[in-house]
Scaffold this motif. Structure first.
Motif, short mmCIF file in Angstrom:
data_model
loop_
_atom_site.label_atom_id
_atom_site.label_comp_id
_atom_site.label_asym_id
_atom_site.label_seq_id
_atom_site.Cartn_x
_atom_site.Cartn_y
_atom_site.Cartn_z
N GLU A 15 5.77 0.89 -1.58
CA GLU A 15 4.46 0.43 -1.99
C GLU A 15 3.37 1.14 -1.20
OE1 GLU A 15 4.27 -3.81 -1.82
OE2 GLU A 15 6.12 -4.04 -2.93
N PHE A 16 2.22 1.33 -1.85
CA PHE A 16 1.06 1.91 -1.20
C PHE A 16 0.62 1.00 -0.05
CE2 PHE A 16 -3.57 1.64 -0.87
CZ PHE A 16 -3.85 2.92 -0.41
N GLU A 17 0.29 1.61 1.07
CA GLU A 17 -0.17 0.84 2.22
C GLU A 17 -1.20 1.65 2.99
OE1 GLU A 17 2.01 -0.28 6.25
OE2 GLU A 17 2.82 -1.38 4.53
N ILE A 27 -2.31 6.21 5.81
CA ILE A 27 -2.02 5.92 4.40
C ILE A 27 -0.58 6.29 4.13
CG2 ILE A 27 -2.62 6.41 2.01
CD1 ILE A 27 -5.43 7.17 3.02
N VAL A 28 0.16 5.33 3.56
CA VAL A 28 1.58 5.54 3.25
C VAL A 28 1.75 5.46 1.74
CG1 VAL A 28 3.91 4.64 3.60
CG2 VAL A 28 2.25 4.52 5.45
N CYS A 45 -3.77 8.00 -4.87
CA CYS A 45 -2.62 7.09 -4.95
C CYS A 45 -2.61 6.52 -6.35
CB CYS A 45 -2.74 5.96 -3.94
SG CYS A 45 -2.98 6.51 -2.26
N ASP A 46 -1.72 6.99 -7.19
CA ASP A 46 -1.62 6.56 -8.59
C ASP A 46 -2.98 6.64 -9.27
OD1 ASP A 46 1.13 6.13 -8.32
OD2 ASP A 46 0.82 4.10 -7.57
N SER A 47 -3.60 5.52 -9.61
CA SER A 47 -4.87 5.54 -10.32
C SER A 47 -6.07 5.35 -9.39
CB SER A 47 -4.88 4.43 -11.38
OG SER A 47 -4.77 3.17 -10.75
N LYS A 61 -1.33 13.66 11.24
CA LYS A 61 0.07 13.49 10.86
C LYS A 61 0.15 13.67 9.36
CE LYS A 61 3.61 9.85 10.98
NZ LYS A 61 3.82 8.46 11.41
N LEU A 62 1.06 14.50 8.91
CA LEU A 62 1.23 14.73 7.48
C LEU A 62 2.72 14.82 7.18
CD1 LEU A 62 -0.02 15.23 4.70
CD2 LEU A 62 -0.12 17.65 5.28
N LEU A 63 3.21 13.83 6.48
CA LEU A 63 4.59 13.82 6.02
C LEU A 63 4.58 13.84 4.49
CD1 LEU A 63 5.94 11.07 8.43
CD2 LEU A 63 6.15 13.53 8.68
#
Length: 79
Positions: A15-17, A27-28, A45-47, A61-63
């Motif tokens: 889920e977006f977090e 932001i995840v 994030c999606d819409s 940090k960028l994953l």
């Protein structure tokens, strides 16, 4: 099944977090980075698009599905 779903989400974080800290935004589960420079970062994030504006913004940090933006964050806008 609710327990299995919660456990799976805990392990896989599907889920977006978004979490705000002093001088940082994490932001995840985003889908795309639309733009980034030292004054603006746009994360999709999606819409939903998240506009982060400020000064000295750095992607610390960028994953694959997580981003941490640090700096002097002045405004966060959802579009």
């Amino acid at each position: 099944m609710g327990l299995v779903h919660r456990f799976r989400n805990y392990l896989l974080e599907e889920e977006f977090e978004m979490k705000m800290y002093k001088g940082a935004l994490n932001i995840v589960n985003f889908t795309e980075i639309g733009h980034f420079d030292s004054y603006k970062v746009i994360v999709k994030c999606d819409s939903l698009s998240i506009y982060v504006e400020g000064e000295d913004l750095v992607v610390s940090k960028l994953l694959q599905d997580e981003i941490l933006v640090t700096g002097k964050i002045a405004k966060i806008e959802f579009r």
